[in-house]
Design an enzyme around this catalytic site. Structure first.
Site, mmCIF file in Angstrom:
data_model
loop_
_atom_site.group_PDB
_atom_site.id
_atom_site.type_symbol
_atom_site.label_atom_id
_atom_site.label_comp_id
_atom_site.label_asym_id
_atom_site.label_seq_id
_atom_site.Cartn_x
_atom_site.Cartn_y
_atom_site.Cartn_z
ATOM 1 N N GLN A 31 77.419 -143.694 -16.397
ATOM 2 C CA GLN A 31 76.910 -142.474 -15.747
ATOM 3 C C GLN A 31 77.988 -141.389 -15.800
ATOM 4 O OE1 GLN A 31 76.119 -144.141 -11.846
ATOM 5 N NE2 GLN A 31 78.091 -145.204 -11.982
ATOM 6 N N HIS A 62 76.071 -144.654 5.938
ATOM 7 C CA HIS A 62 76.751 -145.960 5.947
ATOM 8 C C HIS A 62 76.568 -146.689 7.278
ATOM 9 C CE1 HIS A 62 78.965 -144.057 2.472
ATOM 10 N NE2 HIS A 62 78.419 -145.151 1.960
ATOM 11 N N ASP A 86 81.836 -146.501 -3.613
ATOM 12 C CA ASP A 86 82.665 -145.538 -2.870
ATOM 13 C C ASP A 86 83.348 -146.211 -1.672
ATOM 14 O OD1 ASP A 86 79.627 -145.308 -2.145
ATOM 15 O OD2 ASP A 86 80.786 -145.001 -0.320
ATOM 16 N N ASP A 137 77.041 -155.942 -13.281
ATOM 17 C CA ASP A 137 75.681 -155.487 -12.967
ATOM 18 C C ASP A 137 75.138 -156.380 -11.851
ATOM 19 O OD1 ASP A 137 72.759 -154.767 -14.998
ATOM 20 O OD2 ASP A 137 72.965 -155.140 -12.851
ATOM 21 N N ASP A 155 73.258 -150.918 -1.806
ATOM 22 C CA ASP A 155 73.744 -149.547 -1.642
ATOM 23 C C ASP A 155 73.788 -148.912 -3.022
ATOM 24 O OD1 ASP A 155 77.004 -148.196 -0.665
ATOM 25 O OD2 ASP A 155 75.042 -147.244 -0.991
ATOM 26 N N ASP A 158 70.104 -143.802 -7.067
ATOM 27 C CA ASP A 158 68.643 -143.662 -7.098
ATOM 28 C C ASP A 158 68.058 -144.408 -8.292
ATOM 29 O OD1 ASP A 158 70.084 -140.924 -6.131
ATOM 30 O OD2 ASP A 158 68.412 -141.510 -4.861
ATOM 31 N N PRO A 162 71.481 -146.928 -14.245
ATOM 32 C CA PRO A 162 71.818 -148.344 -14.036
ATOM 33 C C PRO A 162 71.137 -148.955 -12.800
ATOM 34 C CG PRO A 162 73.710 -146.938 -13.530
ATOM 35 C CD PRO A 162 72.673 -146.066 -14.137
HETATM 36 N N1 SAM Z 1 77.210 -145.165 -0.837
HETATM 37 C C1 SAM Z 1 76.817 -143.885 -1.365
HETATM 38 C C2 SAM Z 1 76.019 -143.178 -0.324
HETATM 39 O O1 SAM Z 1 76.599 -142.764 0.667
HETATM 40 O O2 SAM Z 1 74.816 -143.046 -0.560
HETATM 41 C C3 SAM Z 1 76.017 -143.902 -2.630
HETATM 42 C C4 SAM Z 1 75.720 -145.137 -3.243
HETATM 43 S S1 SAM Z 1 76.914 -145.769 -4.301
HETATM 44 C C5 SAM Z 1 77.875 -144.479 -4.932
HETATM 45 C C6 SAM Z 1 75.852 -146.201 -5.638
HETATM 46 C C7 SAM Z 1 76.553 -147.127 -6.583
HETATM 47 O O3 SAM Z 1 75.630 -148.041 -7.187
HETATM 48 C C8 SAM Z 1 77.243 -146.406 -7.738
HETATM 49 O O4 SAM Z 1 78.632 -146.556 -7.628
HETATM 50 C C9 SAM Z 1 76.681 -147.072 -9.001
HETATM 51 O O5 SAM Z 1 77.653 -147.231 -10.011
HETATM 52 C C10 SAM Z 1 76.208 -148.408 -8.439
HETATM 53 N N2 SAM Z 1 75.193 -149.085 -9.255
HETATM 54 C C11 SAM Z 1 74.113 -148.543 -9.852
HETATM 55 N N3 SAM Z 1 73.415 -149.482 -10.512
HETATM 56 C C12 SAM Z 1 74.083 -150.669 -10.314
HETATM 57 C C13 SAM Z 1 73.861 -152.009 -10.732
HETATM 58 N N4 SAM Z 1 72.803 -152.322 -11.508
HETATM 59 N N5 SAM Z 1 74.729 -152.971 -10.329
HETATM 60 C C14 SAM Z 1 75.798 -152.653 -9.552
HETATM 61 N N6 SAM Z 1 76.083 -151.392 -9.123
HETATM 62 C C15 SAM Z 1 75.216 -150.418 -9.497
#
Ligand code: SAM
Length: 272
Positions: A31, A62, A86, A137, A155, A158, A162
């Site tokens: 991404q 959170h 994060d 993943d 968490d 959208d 991924p």
């Molecule tokens: N915690 C934040 C909030 O306050 O909404 C946002 C969510 S966090 C940044 C979303 C994370 O999900 C991202 O770091 C992304 O790389 C991860 N992610 C997305 N698809 C994923 C997958 N299939 N497996 C593991 N992590 C994934």
């Protein structure tokens, strides 16, 4: 020269941030990652053009993702997070003394590294000795493993890129396989104003696997519609088993807990 970041929620609406400075910008194998300093909401994390968190309101998301599940689960020693690079979700989990180990399964190492550098208010918890990070993943991780989590938090970003497959029956089945019999899973489940279809589908899917599936809401000004949903699911009754609420929370409290499942009519109609 004035700088603005705009996220469009649909073709007619969106949110605009006036930017002081772009702190980080890179494309990972998964991404595009950007971190800004904004005039009114502090630091801002953006993935593939979508607001993930801001320094000013991330505590709502959170706290509301994590603390209700601890109320319904009296004892939680092993806790998992899918996504959450994060660190904000981990920060809230570590506020419970009975948590002995927590797994973070984050597909993108670059999100963790950038968060540690520019988002210390969420990422500082990732160095805690109780945290194990798996740069994998989440779908594959849960499919291949047979863990016994007391609690699991999804968490994710959208359901695009991924994170898309994190909203599938196959994934829900893998979650159930990695949860204890009385385990609880909580998903961030998108906006009641813009994503009622996703919310409905997720509840329908989870209800095929779990006997209790419920939705709750929170006010998050920088998310689409300023209103966000969370879906909690378990194979037992959702009744309070722990009165303890950690000190210093800024959103979740006893009255939010007591009215957790109160929903406006337009949302209630979707969740059944
Ligand atoms: N915690 C934040 C909030 O306050 O909404 C946002 C969510 S966090 C940044 C979303 C994370 O999900 C991202 O770091 C992304 O790389 C991860 N992610 C997305 N698809 C994923 C997958 N299939 N497996 C593991 N992590 C994934």
């Amino acid at each position: 020269m004035k700088l603005y970041f705009t996220e469009f929620h649909d073709e007619g609406t969106g949110i605009v941030f006036k930017i002081k400075k772009e702190l980080f910008s890179a494309k990972s194998p998964y991404q595009e990652i950007k971190i800004f300093d904004t005039y009114t909401f502090g630091r801002l994390l953006v993935l593939d053009g979508l607001v993930m968190l801001t320094e000013r309101d991330e505590f709502v998301y959170h706290e509301m993702l994590v603390h209700p599940a601890f109320y319904f689960k009296g004892k939680a020693e092993k806790v998992g997070v899918i996504g959450g690079g994060d660190g904000g979700t981990i920060r809230e989990i570590l506020k419970y003394p009975d948590v002995k180990e927590t797994y973070l399964v984050e597909i993108d190492r670059m999100v963790v590294d950038a968060s540690k550098k520019y988002l210390p208010f969420t990422a500082s918890s990732l160095d805690d000795r109780r945290v194990k990070i798996f740069f994998e993943d989440g779908i594959r991780f849960l499919k291949e493993r047979g863990e016994d989590f007391d609690l699991l938090f999804v968490d994710s970003s959208d359901p695009v890129g991924p994170a898309k497959a994190l909203y599938s029956m196959e994934f829900y089945k893998s979650i159930k396989k990695n949860l204890k019999e009385d385990g609880i899973v909580v998903f961030q489940s998108e906006s009641p104003w813009y994503h009622l279809d996703i919310i409905r589908e997720q509840i329908e899917g989870l209800s095929k696997l779990f006997s209790s599936v419920k939705l709750y809401l929170a006010s998050i000004p920088t998310y689409p519609g300023g209103f966000w949903s969370f879906t909690i699911a378990t194979s037992r009754e959702l009744v309070g088993e722990r009165d303890y609420i950690p000190e210093g929370l800024r959103y979740y409290n006893k009255s939010i807990r007591e009215t957790l499942f109160w929903l406006p009519e337009f949302v209630k109609n979707v969740t059944g």
